[in-house]
Write an enzyme that holds these catalytic residues in place. Structure first.
Site, PDB file in Angstrom:
ATOM      1  N   SER A 145       0.813  -1.225   0.000  1.00 49.95           N
ATOM      2  CA  SER A 145       0.000   0.000   0.000  1.00 49.95           C
ATOM      3  C   SER A 145       0.847   1.276   0.000  1.00 49.95           C
ATOM      4  O   SER A 145       0.472   2.286   0.581  1.00 49.95           O
ATOM      5  CB  SER A 145      -0.955   0.009   1.198  1.00 49.95           C
ATOM      6  OG  SER A 145      -1.916   1.038   1.067  1.00 49.95           O
ATOM      7  N   HIS A 173      17.354  19.720  17.025  1.00 48.92           N
ATOM      8  CA  HIS A 173      16.683  18.458  17.349  1.00 48.92           C
ATOM      9  C   HIS A 173      16.339  17.737  16.055  1.00 48.92           C
ATOM     10  O   HIS A 173      15.946  18.366  15.071  1.00 48.92           O
ATOM     11  CB  HIS A 173      15.394  18.720  18.134  1.00 48.92           C
ATOM     12  CG  HIS A 173      14.531  17.499  18.300  1.00 48.92           C
ATOM     13  ND1 HIS A 173      14.849  16.482  19.161  1.00 48.92           N
ATOM     14  CD2 HIS A 173      13.365  17.140  17.702  1.00 48.92           C
ATOM     15  CE1 HIS A 173      13.914  15.544  19.105  1.00 48.92           C
ATOM     16  NE2 HIS A 173      13.004  15.927  18.213  1.00 48.92           N
ATOM     17  N   SER A 189      14.260  14.024  14.800  1.00 50.40           N
ATOM     18  CA  SER A 189      13.474  12.886  15.249  1.00 50.40           C
ATOM     19  C   SER A 189      12.705  12.310  14.070  1.00 50.40           C
ATOM     20  O   SER A 189      12.379  13.022  13.112  1.00 50.40           O
ATOM     21  CB  SER A 189      12.495  13.313  16.347  1.00 50.40           C
ATOM     22  OG  SER A 189      11.571  12.274  16.639  1.00 50.40           O
ATOM     23  N   GLY A 196       9.778  10.874  14.776  1.00 48.87           N
ATOM     24  CA  GLY A 196       8.395  11.005  15.228  1.00 48.87           C
ATOM     25  C   GLY A 196       7.676   9.690  15.439  1.00 48.87           C
ATOM     26  O   GLY A 196       6.434   9.658  15.453  1.00 48.87           O
ATOM     27  N   ARG A 197       8.425   8.598  15.634  1.00 45.14           N
ATOM     28  CA  ARG A 197       7.790   7.300  15.813  1.00 45.14           C
ATOM     29  C   ARG A 197       7.942   6.848  17.252  1.00 45.14           C
ATOM     30  O   ARG A 197       8.679   7.447  18.047  1.00 45.14           O
ATOM     31  CB  ARG A 197       8.394   6.288  14.839  1.00 45.14           C
ATOM     32  CG  ARG A 197       8.265   6.742  13.403  1.00 45.14           C
ATOM     33  CD  ARG A 197       9.034   5.885  12.423  1.00 45.14           C
ATOM     34  NE  ARG A 197       8.344   4.640  12.113  1.00 45.14           N
ATOM     35  CZ  ARG A 197       8.723   3.813  11.144  1.00 45.14           C
ATOM     36  NH1 ARG A 197       9.797   4.090  10.404  1.00 45.14           N
ATOM     37  NH2 ARG A 197       8.043   2.715  10.906  1.00 45.14           N
ATOM     38  N   SER A 220      11.458   4.215  17.271  1.00 43.05           N
ATOM     39  CA  SER A 220      11.710   5.614  17.612  1.00 43.05           C
ATOM     40  C   SER A 220      13.204   5.930  17.510  1.00 43.05           C
ATOM     41  O   SER A 220      14.050   5.179  17.977  1.00 43.05           O
ATOM     42  CB  SER A 220      11.220   5.909  19.028  1.00 43.05           C
ATOM     43  OG  SER A 220      11.556   7.224  19.415  1.00 43.05           O
ATOM     44  N   ASN A 230      19.587  15.233  20.074  1.00 38.38           N
ATOM     45  CA  ASN A 230      19.721  16.681  20.190  1.00 38.38           C
ATOM     46  C   ASN A 230      21.209  17.017  20.215  1.00 38.38           C
ATOM     47  O   ASN A 230      21.985  16.337  20.884  1.00 38.38           O
ATOM     48  CB  ASN A 230      19.056  17.194  21.469  1.00 38.38           C
ATOM     49  CG  ASN A 230      17.617  16.736  21.577  1.00 38.38           C
ATOM     50  OD1 ASN A 230      16.832  16.893  20.656  1.00 38.38           O
ATOM     51  ND2 ASN A 230      17.266  16.157  22.721  1.00 38.38           N
ATOM     52  N   ASP A 232      16.882   6.183  22.677  1.00 38.21           N
ATOM     53  CA  ASP A 232      16.540   5.193  21.654  1.00 38.21           C
ATOM     54  C   ASP A 232      17.741   4.742  20.841  1.00 38.21           C
ATOM     55  O   ASP A 232      17.710   3.662  20.245  1.00 38.21           O
ATOM     56  CB  ASP A 232      15.496   5.771  20.686  1.00 38.21           C
ATOM     57  CG  ASP A 232      14.177   6.063  21.380  1.00 38.21           C
ATOM     58  OD1 ASP A 232      13.712   5.216  22.141  1.00 38.21           O
ATOM     59  OD2 ASP A 232      13.621   7.161  21.150  1.00 38.21           O
TER      60      ASP A 232
END
Length: 313
Positions: free
Chosen positions: A138, A174, A176, A178-179, A184, A188, A226
């Site tokens: 998809s 920063h 990221s 966003g997960r 994740s 920084n 993470d």
């Protein structure tokens, strides 16, 4: 990292290669002063002139890094390891061909915070990798990286031989994806940067220090680090260069960890040429670690072609 970290907006000082040797900015958008003979033909001087001419237009969003769309990129060995273990092995197989794009802008917040120097901006860069041809899954967005910054930039006119050191600065940024959970990624940084230019050649040298985060208390701790080993792959130093003979633009990014005996650096090469108005044909090649946050610890080799809207790094 947690959603709190994903929303972190870094305040600090930054030096960016999008400007060089501009006339001192005022509390209102400045006008461009005359260019000295030894600055004529400078790529960054041309960029400054264009940005200053648009500074008073409220309907203009100024580009920061390159804004591009690569409808076709190819990687011979896409990284399958970040996929969630809950997924069946054949549920989401990555295509070797995908689209990649970057959106990047900035706008001024204040001019001349320190006498006739020190100009505060906000910038945001979004970089995405899209499995657009993966119809079996998809056509998902494989990865999106968000990078907000507050920038405080200082004009400079030091010379080193025939080169002008146009700007000095420090910064905090920063980044990221966003997960959440095991997918994740974020970090920084505080960094310093210097840019030099001479006619059609410009380069910048940036070094950074990662702001430490606390260790995870358990495997899926949302408030812990993470990616504690990210510096071992993305290093602490980056050299970026731009060369613009005529209407061509060639750029190079070199990144490495000088403290590691492992070859975990990265190189990115690009070329662009105007084809219609502000539209440029754009080609990009990447080889190394850290092309995206999800792949920071996996080697990636990718080549792509598409279009760009501006010509600097």
């Amino acid at each position: 990292m947690s959603s709190r970290a994903a929303g972190f907006l870094a305040l600090g000082l930054l030096f960016s290669c999008q400007y060089a040797n501009a006339a001192p900015l005022s509390h209102t958008p400045p006008t461009q002063e005359g260019t000295s003979d030894n600055r004529q033909g400078s790529l960054v001087e041309q960029r400054v002139t264009q940005e200053l001419s648009a500074a008073s237009n409220p309907f203009v969003i100024t580009p920061y890094k390159v804004n591009y769309f690569l409808p076709v990129t190819y990687s011979a060995a896409p990284n399958e390891r970040p996929l969630s273990p809950e997924q069946a092995p054949d549920e989401y197989r990555l295509d070797h061909t995908e689209a990649k794009f970057q959106l990047s802008f900035k706008f001024p917040l204040a001019y001349n915070l320190f006498g006739d120097n020190g100009h505060l901006f906000f910038a945001y860069t979004n970089q995405s990798w899209w499995q657009v041809y993966n119809k079996h899954s998809s056509s998902p967005f494989r990865e999106t990286n968000h990078e907000p910054e507050f920038l405080l930039m200082f004009n400079n006119d030091w010379t080193l031989g025939d080169f002008t050191n146009s700007f000095l600065g420090l910064g905090v940024v920063h980044q990221s994806n966003g997960r959440s959970g095991i997918l994740s990624r974020s970090w920084n940084r505080i960094y310093g940067n210097m840019i030099f230019d001479k006619g059609p050649l410009a380069f910048s040298l940036k070094a950074w220090w990662r702001i430490p985060e606390k260790e995870k208390r358990y495997a899926n701790d949302p408030s812990g680090d993470d990616n504690p080993d990210i510096n071992a792959y993305l290093g602490n130093i980056e050299l970026m260069a731009l060369y613009g003979p005529g209407r061509h633009r060639f750029s190079m990014m070199l990144r490495n960890n000088l403290r590691s005996h492992h070859n975990r650096g990265a190189v990115q090469l690009s070329w662009s040429y105007p084809i219609l108005g502000n539209l440029r044909i754009y080609a990009q090649y990447f080889n190394g670690y850290g092309e995206s946050l999800i792949d920071y610890n996996a080697h990636t080799e990718r080549i792509g072609i598409g279009v760009a809207l501006n010509d600097l790094l």
